[in-house]
Enzyme design. Structure first.
Site, PDB file in Angstrom:
ATOM      1  N   GLY A   1       0.800  -1.222   0.000  1.00  0.00           N
ATOM      2  CA  GLY A   1       0.000   0.000   0.000  1.00  0.00           C
ATOM      3  C   GLY A   1       0.833   1.272   0.000  1.00  0.00           C
ATOM      4  O   GLY A   1       0.322   2.362   0.199  1.00  0.00           O
TER       5      GLY A   1
ATOM      6  N   SER B   1       2.225  -3.447  -3.670  1.00  0.00           N
ATOM      7  CA  SER B   1       2.185  -2.433  -4.730  1.00  0.00           C
ATOM      8  C   SER B   1       2.401  -3.024  -6.120  1.00  0.00           C
ATOM      9  O   SER B   1       3.009  -2.390  -6.991  1.00  0.00           O
ATOM     10  CB  SER B   1       3.188  -1.304  -4.449  1.00  0.00           C
ATOM     11  OG  SER B   1       2.883  -0.673  -3.225  1.00  0.00           O
TER      12      SER B   1
HETATM   13  P1  13P Z   1      -1.152  -3.455  -2.200  1.00  0.00           P
HETATM   14  O1  13P Z   1      -1.177  -4.166  -3.512  1.00  0.00           O
HETATM   15  O2  13P Z   1      -2.237  -2.447  -2.025  1.00  0.00           O
HETATM   16  O3  13P Z   1       0.226  -2.925  -1.897  1.00  0.00           O
HETATM   17  O4  13P Z   1      -1.450  -4.562  -1.081  1.00  0.00           O
HETATM   18  C1  13P Z   1      -0.736  -5.731  -1.085  1.00  0.00           C
HETATM   19  C2  13P Z   1      -1.380  -6.653  -0.129  1.00  0.00           C
HETATM   20  O5  13P Z   1      -1.306  -6.478   1.069  1.00  0.00           O
HETATM   21  C3  13P Z   1      -2.151  -7.774  -0.684  1.00  0.00           C
HETATM   22  O6  13P Z   1      -2.447  -8.697   0.306  1.00  0.00           O
END
Ligand code: 13P
Length: 252
Positions: free
Chosen positions: A175, A215
């Protein structure tokens, strides 16, 4: 051949209605795309699973829970058991996500119970591991992930182990918009596969699907997925938009 898996983790997002619309949109795009060699999974909130299962074509889209209880049944208010998850039509369950470890105190002991119950109920665990930034900065990520695996899924029999998938998600990449470099992701996944080979043998290691998460998006997925040991992705933010998610599914 080990499976290629692209799994969305919706986390605590969408209402049931929004989730069903999103699932239908993903289903429609996947049906039109040439994605036959990829196992597509939608990790929805518990409340959505039954509706999402009904809304999609099971031959194209699998549905996962994001957690299950550490107890089989009984007086555990608010918990959702593995058997309940299975009875919705879900096929997978995400276990040990760093957010659950960090915010809800999930320990290896708890995760061992959850993994065992998931397997006993015929669910495929997508078992998450990964280090925090401070551990990466100290260059101790390998030892940290090794311990996470040794304390949990490495206690399984080879037969049970071969039923699950692993997702490596460095916490500093979740994230944040910061993706692990392709080299960092490949290096860790190759390391994990080596640990599996040492523990369960080369044949089991070669058949284990190991995913990268953090991400991951339609732009960086092609390069990540081209790596020898990256068998797909566990996707947070980019799984909440059907087109973005499709871009990752078709990144192979
Ligand atoms: P993001 O793809 O939003 O970084 O989240 C990764 C995640 O925690 C998936 O379980």
């Amino acid at each position: 051949m080990r499976k290629k898996i692209v799994a969305g983790n919706w986390k605590c997002n969408t209402t049931v209605q929004e989730g069903v619309e999103l699932a239908k949109a993903v289903n429609e795009l996947v049906a039109k795309a040439d994605a036959k060699n990829v196992v597509v999974v939608l990790g929805t909130p518990f409340t959505h699973i039954t509706s999402v299962v009904s809304a999609v074509d099971a031959s194209l889209i699998n549905v996962a829970a994001q957690n299950c209880a550490a107890e089989a049944k009984g007086a555990f208010t608010g918990e959702v058991s593995a058997a309940m998850v299975k009875s919705t039509g879900a096929t997978h369950v995400i276990l040990g996500h760093s957010e659950r470890r960090e915010y809800y105190g999930e320990t290896s002991e708890i995760l061992n119970k959850k993994v065992a119950l998931a397997l006993a109920n015929g669910l495929t665990p997508i078992y998450c591991c990964g280090e925090a930034l401070s551990i990466r900065e100290a260059n101790e990520q390998n030892a940290y992930v090794k311990t996470q695996l040794e304390e949990t899924i490495f206690n399984l029999s080879a037969e049970d182990f071969s039923k699950l998938a692993i997702a490596y998600e460095p916490i500093w990449a979740i994230g944040t918009g910061v993706t692990a470099s392709t080299a960092q992701a490949q290096e860790m996944l190759a390391y994990i596969r080596g640990l599996i080979a040492d523990k369960f043998g080369k044949a089991v290691a070669e058949e284990t699907s190991i995913l990268y998460g953090g991400s991951c998006n339609a732009k960086n997925a092609p390069e990540l997925f081209a790596q020898a040991d990256i068998d797909g992705g566990l996707i947070g933010g980019a799984s909440l938009k059907a087109e973005d998610f499709l871009g990752i599914i078709t990144a192979y």
